[in-house]
Scaffold this motif. Structure first.
Motif, PDB file in Angstrom:
ATOM      1  N   GLN A 231       1.088  -1.106   0.318  1.00 60.35           N
ATOM      2  CA  GLN A 231       0.272  -0.039  -0.292  1.00 60.35           C
ATOM      3  C   GLN A 231       0.879   1.639  -0.322  1.00 60.35           C
ATOM      4  OE1 GLN A 231      -3.310  -0.493   3.523  1.00 60.35           O
ATOM      5  NE2 GLN A 231      -3.141  -2.300   2.570  1.00 60.35           N
ATOM      6  N   ARG A 243       5.286   4.538  16.584  1.00 61.78           N
ATOM      7  CA  ARG A 243       5.786   3.298  16.479  1.00 61.78           C
ATOM      8  C   ARG A 243       6.139   2.962  18.556  1.00 61.78           C
ATOM      9  NH1 ARG A 243       4.837   2.306  11.119  1.00 61.78           N
ATOM     10  NH2 ARG A 243       7.114   2.362  10.159  1.00 61.78           N
ATOM     11  N   GLY A 260      -3.216  -3.944  11.315  1.00 58.19           N
ATOM     12  CA  GLY A 260      -1.431  -3.916  11.302  1.00 58.19           C
ATOM     13  C   GLY A 260      -0.751  -3.411  10.418  1.00 58.19           C
ATOM     14  N   TYR A 261      -1.572  -3.819   9.705  1.00 58.24           N
ATOM     15  CA  TYR A 261      -0.226  -4.059   8.207  1.00 58.24           C
ATOM     16  C   TYR A 261       0.435  -4.758   8.440  1.00 58.24           C
ATOM     17  CZ  TYR A 261       1.554  -2.154   3.012  1.00 58.24           C
ATOM     18  OH  TYR A 261       2.204  -1.802   2.462  1.00 58.24           O
ATOM     19  N   SER A 282      -7.376  -7.311   7.289  1.00 59.22           N
ATOM     20  CA  SER A 282      -7.857  -8.344   6.470  1.00 59.22           C
ATOM     21  C   SER A 282      -7.296  -8.036   5.277  1.00 59.22           C
ATOM     22  CB  SER A 282      -9.223  -6.798   6.018  1.00 59.22           C
ATOM     23  OG  SER A 282      -8.703  -5.409   5.755  1.00 59.22           O
ATOM     24  N   ASP A 310     -11.482  -8.511   9.065  1.00 59.04           N
ATOM     25  CA  ASP A 310     -12.463  -7.493   9.354  1.00 59.04           C
ATOM     26  C   ASP A 310     -12.411  -7.455  11.071  1.00 59.04           C
ATOM     27  OD1 ASP A 310     -13.872  -5.814   8.495  1.00 59.04           O
ATOM     28  OD2 ASP A 310     -14.334  -5.948  10.251  1.00 59.04           O
ATOM     29  N   VAL A 311     -11.944  -6.078  11.321  1.00 57.74           N
ATOM     30  CA  VAL A 311     -11.625  -6.119  12.458  1.00 57.74           C
ATOM     31  C   VAL A 311     -12.619  -6.248  13.185  1.00 57.74           C
ATOM     32  CG1 VAL A 311      -9.227  -4.643  12.688  1.00 57.74           C
ATOM     33  CG2 VAL A 311     -11.849  -3.450  12.492  1.00 57.74           C
TER      34      VAL A 311
HETATM   35  N1  SAH Z   1      -0.695   0.837  11.431  1.00 59.44           N
HETATM   36  C1  SAH Z   1       0.526  -0.158  10.412  1.00 59.44           C
HETATM   37  C2  SAH Z   1      -0.676   0.436   9.252  1.00 59.44           C
HETATM   38  C3  SAH Z   1      -2.159   0.727   8.959  1.00 59.44           C
HETATM   39  S1  SAH Z   1      -2.597   1.450   7.111  1.00 59.44           S
HETATM   40  C4  SAH Z   1       1.400   0.781  10.468  1.00 59.44           C
HETATM   41  O1  SAH Z   1       2.102   1.323  11.121  1.00 59.44           O
HETATM   42  O2  SAH Z   1       2.134  -0.393   8.971  1.00 59.44           O
HETATM   43  C5  SAH Z   1      -4.455   0.141   7.500  1.00 59.44           C
HETATM   44  C6  SAH Z   1      -4.705  -1.257   7.351  1.00 59.44           C
HETATM   45  O3  SAH Z   1      -5.925  -1.833   7.926  1.00 59.44           O
HETATM   46  C7  SAH Z   1      -4.673  -1.819   5.824  1.00 59.44           C
HETATM   47  O4  SAH Z   1      -3.351  -2.210   6.508  1.00 59.44           O
HETATM   48  C8  SAH Z   1      -5.369  -2.279   5.508  1.00 59.44           C
HETATM   49  O5  SAH Z   1      -5.166  -3.399   4.972  1.00 59.44           O
HETATM   50  C9  SAH Z   1      -6.632  -2.582   6.832  1.00 59.44           C
HETATM   51  N2  SAH Z   1      -7.659  -2.520   6.545  1.00 59.44           N
HETATM   52  C10 SAH Z   1      -8.576  -2.017   5.911  1.00 59.44           C
HETATM   53  N3  SAH Z   1      -9.814  -2.193   6.024  1.00 59.44           N
HETATM   54  C11 SAH Z   1     -10.134  -2.768   7.210  1.00 59.44           C
HETATM   55  C12 SAH Z   1     -10.918  -3.793   8.133  1.00 59.44           C
HETATM   56  N4  SAH Z   1     -11.875  -2.945   7.629  1.00 59.44           N
HETATM   57  N5  SAH Z   1     -10.706  -4.911   8.950  1.00 59.44           N
HETATM   58  C13 SAH Z   1      -9.410  -4.364   9.226  1.00 59.44           C
HETATM   59  N6  SAH Z   1      -8.001  -4.027   8.609  1.00 59.44           N
HETATM   60  C14 SAH Z   1      -8.272  -3.613   7.765  1.00 59.44           C
END
Ligand code: SAH
Length: 424
Positions: A231, A243, A260-261, A282, A310-311
């Motif tokens: 991404q 972090r 958490g990507y 997700s 999905d969260v």
């Molecule tokens: N915290 C991360 C960045 C997060 S980016 C870091 O420090 O690198 C946002 C993330 O949310 C993406 O990886 C995306 O895949 C995820 N995402 C988006 N919608 C979601 C959902 N409904 N449930 C779980 N994850 C989701």
């Protein structure tokens, strides 16, 4: 160069150094206006206000200089030099502990529409405007001059649907706003491109060099970065300091890293001595990378687990409480019209997250929506706190780090907001 003259009084925003000219402010244009053309902008009394790139949207010009400099190699070179100096001064470029940082942050570094992230010898460029897309090779060449031997490759990720620029609803420039005095009567062109292509050509790939080592170090933590398929430019550099802060709180704690990507916060949590960390995302690709990043740092360590979910489903199906919860969702609002719904979504997801925090635990909660202000975000979290019925106090107010500078004249560039809450 094309010339644009503003309506009387519309030079005020330029006098306040705001880098955008909206189409409604334009009285007349002279020249052939194609997306990405360089333009000179004049006040109604004929004073040169600045130069920039034209685009046929509601943001018609992104100003690059108000000092009369022409967009071109010399200007890119100056801007890149200054950008690199800042990254050295803030302890990133040339450091032993970190070799991944944002080198150019669009308006914040005087290069509207251009993002450049540096990953251990590879610069990943992303243009968000037709103007910066057109000059990508010039910028890449100057980048090589400025960075010398520390740069091995430049990878370019082309603009995704130029019309969808931040804050730009994509309305075509009213043709009446431009009086075309060139030979061609159809010179004002509203170029709309499919994702990843311009003029039907694929535009993503290496401009200089080729694929090299994609493992980066951030405060001694290792991360594999997939700038070709990941991404944005492959990694969220903007969360580096946040972090690190999480790491300080993590000793002996259980940690839940939502959205958490590739596991950024989780790696810092384990490094800080967390007893357990769970990464939820997700995207199956992200979860796989999170597991890979764990192995890079803590081989055979059993403290981490990654869940592809999905969260909201995860929240529903799980009653366990954690000492530390991280909530870092993608931008819920991409444009102004989506603000109301986004605020509801922040409230909902924060209410759920607060339920997961154990007594005396902490919630690290973020918004990266550009169109949601710090105050609006705080209000949404406040409503979530009331919903949760818990005692909540603010420990830290977080933002983007120094390699993501914000021009004081362009507050739209301040997109990352975070709160660290203690919850009883
Ligand atoms: N915290 C991360 C960045 C997060 S980016 C870091 O420090 O690198 C946002 C993330 O949310 C993406 O990886 C995306 O895949 C995820 N995402 C988006 N919608 C979601 C959902 N409904 N449930 C779980 N994850 C989701």
């Amino acid at each position: 160069m094309n010339k644009i003259t503003l309506k009387p009084g519309k030079e005020q925003s330029v006098n306040r150094f705001h880098p955008w000219i909206f189409s409604g402010a334009i009285r007349a244009g002279e020249g052939r206006f194609e997306d990405g053309d360089p333009v000179e902008v004049y006040s109604s009394s004929g004073r040169l206000l600045g130069t920039g790139h034209y685009h046929s949207g509601s943001i018609a010009v992104r100003l690059i200089s108000t000092a009369g400099d022409k967009p071109g190699r010399r200007l890119w070179s100056e801007r890149l030099e200054r950008a690199l100096l800042l990254r050295k001064e803030c302890g990133l470029a040339g450091s032993d502990h970190t070799n991944a940082f944002r080198l150019v942050n669009a308006e914040g570094d005087g290069m509207p529409g251009m993002i450049i992230d540096f990953y251990n010898g590879t610069a990943v460029m992303q243009a968000h405007t037709a103007g910066m897309h057109r000059v990508r090779e010039q910028v890449a060449a100057e980048l090589c001059n400025v960075m010398g031997g520390s740069l091995r490759a430049v990878y370019y990720r082309g603009p995704k649907g130029l019309a969808k620029q931040a804050g730009d609803p994509g309305a075509p420039l009213q043709s009446s706003a431009i009086t075309d005095t060139s030979a061609s009567p159809s010179a004002v062109k509203g170029g709309r491109e499919a994702a990843g292509t311009v003029d039907g050509k694929k535009i993503t790939g290496y401009l200089i060099g080729n694929r090299g080592d994609n493992t980066v170090t951030e405060y001694g933590n290792l991360f594999a970065v997939d700038w070709e398929r990941g991404q944005k430019t492959g990694f969220f550099l903007d969360q580096r300091e946040n972090r690190r802060l999480l790491g300080y709180y993590s000793g002996g704690k259980t940690v839940l890293n939502m959205f958490g990507y590739t596991g950024g916060f989780s790696v810092y949590a384990l490094r800080g001595g967390a007893s357990e960390a769970v990464t939820v995302d997700s995207s199956a690709g992200a979860v796989e990378m999170a597991e890979h990043n764990m192995r890079l740092n803590f081989e055979k360590d059993k403290r981490h687990s990654a869940v592809c979910a999905d969260v909201f489903d995860y929240f529903r199906g799980n009653n366990k409480k954690y000492d530390l919860v991280i909530l870092d969702p993608p931008a819920f609002a991409k444009g102004l019209r989506a603000v109301r719904n986004a605020l509801q979504a922040y409230k909902r997801v924060n209410t759920k997250a607060l339920e997961k925090v154990g007594y005396g635990g902490k919630l690290f909660t973020f918004s990266c929506s550009q169109v949601i202000s710090k105050e609006q975000f705080r209000q949404a979290v406040y409503s979530a706190a009331i919903n949760s019925g818990r005692e909540v106090r603010i420990l830290h107010q977080l933002a983007q780090p120094a390699d993501h500078p914000v021009s004081i004249y362009h507050p739209e560039g301040e997109y990352l907001k975070g709160l660290v809450l203690q919850v009883f």
